[in-house]
Design an enzyme around this catalytic site. Structure first.
Site, PDB file in Angstrom:
ATOM      1  N   TYR A 280       0.864  -1.186   0.359  1.00 56.19           N
ATOM      2  CA  TYR A 280      -0.225   0.062   0.240  1.00 56.19           C
ATOM      3  C   TYR A 280       1.029   1.504  -0.098  1.00 56.19           C
ATOM      4  O   TYR A 280       0.426   2.004  -0.785  1.00 56.19           O
ATOM      5  CB  TYR A 280      -1.310   0.033   1.610  1.00 56.19           C
ATOM      6  CG  TYR A 280      -1.311   1.562   1.095  1.00 56.19           C
ATOM      7  CD1 TYR A 280      -2.859   1.413   0.953  1.00 56.19           C
ATOM      8  CD2 TYR A 280      -1.460   2.192   2.593  1.00 56.19           C
ATOM      9  CE1 TYR A 280      -3.683   2.934   0.710  1.00 56.19           C
ATOM     10  CE2 TYR A 280      -1.803   2.905   2.308  1.00 56.19           C
ATOM     11  CZ  TYR A 280      -3.378   3.547   1.571  1.00 56.19           C
ATOM     12  OH  TYR A 280      -3.756   4.906   2.077  1.00 56.19           O
ATOM     13  N   GLU A 281       2.121   1.044   0.748  1.00 51.92           N
ATOM     14  CA  GLU A 281       2.740   2.017   0.335  1.00 51.92           C
ATOM     15  C   GLU A 281       4.202   2.550  -0.594  1.00 51.92           C
ATOM     16  O   GLU A 281       4.919   2.803  -0.188  1.00 51.92           O
ATOM     17  CB  GLU A 281       3.422   2.712   2.756  1.00 51.92           C
ATOM     18  CG  GLU A 281       2.980   2.826   2.897  1.00 51.92           C
ATOM     19  CD  GLU A 281       3.315   2.471   4.674  1.00 51.92           C
ATOM     20  OE1 GLU A 281       4.389   2.522   4.622  1.00 51.92           O
ATOM     21  OE2 GLU A 281       2.721   2.459   5.194  1.00 51.92           O
TER      22      GLU A 281
ATOM     23  N   TYR B 225      -2.454  -0.817  10.255  1.00 52.82           N
ATOM     24  CA  TYR B 225      -2.895  -1.008   8.841  1.00 52.82           C
ATOM     25  C   TYR B 225      -4.177  -2.166   9.265  1.00 52.82           C
ATOM     26  O   TYR B 225      -4.318  -2.604   9.920  1.00 52.82           O
ATOM     27  CB  TYR B 225      -1.824  -2.010   8.695  1.00 52.82           C
ATOM     28  CG  TYR B 225      -2.502  -2.256   6.990  1.00 52.82           C
ATOM     29  CD1 TYR B 225      -2.632  -1.817   5.813  1.00 52.82           C
ATOM     30  CD2 TYR B 225      -2.671  -3.395   6.678  1.00 52.82           C
ATOM     31  CE1 TYR B 225      -2.966  -2.240   4.342  1.00 52.82           C
ATOM     32  CE2 TYR B 225      -3.224  -4.496   5.241  1.00 52.82           C
ATOM     33  CZ  TYR B 225      -2.823  -3.523   4.154  1.00 52.82           C
ATOM     34  OH  TYR B 225      -3.549  -3.406   3.612  1.00 52.82           O
ATOM     35  N   VAL B 226      -5.395  -1.283   8.497  1.00 49.58           N
ATOM     36  CA  VAL B 226      -6.404  -2.434   8.335  1.00 49.58           C
ATOM     37  C   VAL B 226      -6.477  -2.313   6.766  1.00 49.58           C
ATOM     38  O   VAL B 226      -6.999  -1.022   6.325  1.00 49.58           O
ATOM     39  CB  VAL B 226      -7.649  -1.399   8.533  1.00 49.58           C
ATOM     40  CG1 VAL B 226      -9.270  -2.143   8.664  1.00 49.58           C
ATOM     41  CG2 VAL B 226      -7.448  -1.099  10.763  1.00 49.58           C
TER      42      VAL B 226
ATOM     43  N   GLY C 225     -13.628   1.586   7.157  1.00 49.45           N
ATOM     44  CA  GLY C 225     -14.842   2.274   6.966  1.00 49.45           C
ATOM     45  C   GLY C 225     -15.579   1.578   8.593  1.00 49.45           C
ATOM     46  O   GLY C 225     -16.687   2.323   8.643  1.00 49.45           O
TER      47      GLY C 225
ATOM     48  N   GLY D  41     -14.813   0.966  11.580  1.00 54.30           N
ATOM     49  CA  GLY D  41     -14.094   1.756  12.805  1.00 54.30           C
ATOM     50  C   GLY D  41     -12.643   0.670  13.354  1.00 54.30           C
ATOM     51  O   GLY D  41     -12.636   0.929  15.153  1.00 54.30           O
TER      52      GLY D  41
ATOM     53  N   TYR E 164      -6.343  10.619  10.683  1.00 53.70           N
ATOM     54  CA  TYR E 164      -6.219  10.874  12.083  1.00 53.70           C
ATOM     55  C   TYR E 164      -6.322  12.595  12.608  1.00 53.70           C
ATOM     56  O   TYR E 164      -6.446  12.292  13.951  1.00 53.70           O
ATOM     57  CB  TYR E 164      -4.646  11.180  11.982  1.00 53.70           C
ATOM     58  CG  TYR E 164      -4.023   9.724  11.474  1.00 53.70           C
ATOM     59  CD1 TYR E 164      -4.050   8.758  12.392  1.00 53.70           C
ATOM     60  CD2 TYR E 164      -2.615   9.388  11.252  1.00 53.70           C
ATOM     61  CE1 TYR E 164      -3.470   7.318  11.952  1.00 53.70           C
ATOM     62  CE2 TYR E 164      -2.127   7.942  10.899  1.00 53.70           C
ATOM     63  CZ  TYR E 164      -2.596   7.159  11.578  1.00 53.70           C
ATOM     64  OH  TYR E 164      -1.759   6.323  10.923  1.00 53.70           O
TER      65      TYR E 164
END
Length: 159
Positions: free
Chosen positions: A23-24, A86-87, A93, A95, A131
């Protein structure tokens, strides 16, 4: 649901770290092995700690937070440095990220730690917005520096 990681979670944590690196846009930088993670999290002298986000309906592990203690000489107490949060995209979305951060904030409050800190890539606007919505503020007056690989080896040779 948020829970403390166990040794049985190492394979999933490793997979999530690889997903985060992808992802990064830096999958080549994720070099940690499951064995290294096991030692760092569950060895004789743990260097880090991890919490897991579990989907309440499916029981699937969908995210993690990996952190370690830092220390503020100005405040005179420990804090938490969040190395990775990380999710999985399919679970965002719901939580989980907020719940992971809330758990770390709870640990800070319970133990008298006065800081919860982390870094975020400048281009990662969705994460920055997340954040900031929680009340986190960037520390714009500081720039992170890092020595790795050849530069680290070269400097060490001068000691």
């Amino acid at each position: 649901m948020i829970r403390t990681a166990t040794p049985a979670d190492i394979p999933v944590i490793h997979t999530l770290i690889c997903e985060l690196a992808d992802y990064e846009k830096a999958p080549h930088e994720a070099k940690a092995t499951p064995e290294q993670l096991r030692e760092a999290l569950f060895g004789e002298h743990p260097a880090a700690y991890a919490h897991i986000a579990v989907d309440d309906t499916t029981g699937e592990l969908v995210g993690f937070a990996l952190w370690f203690l830092n220390f503020s000489t100005w405040r005179g107490v420990h804090g938490i440095y969040l190395e990775d949060l990380y999710v999985r995209p399919t679970a965002r979305g719901a939580g989980h990220g907020k719940a992971l951060l809330a758990e770390l904030a709870r640990i800070c409050a319970e133990r008298g730690y006065q800081r919860l800190e982390w870094s975020v890539l400048n281009w990662n606007r969705p994460t920055i917005d997340f954040y900031e919505a929680l009340g986190a503020r960037p520390q714009d007056e500081w720039t992170v520096y890092r020595l790795t690989d050849e530069a680290l080896t070269k400097l060490a040779a001068t000691a």
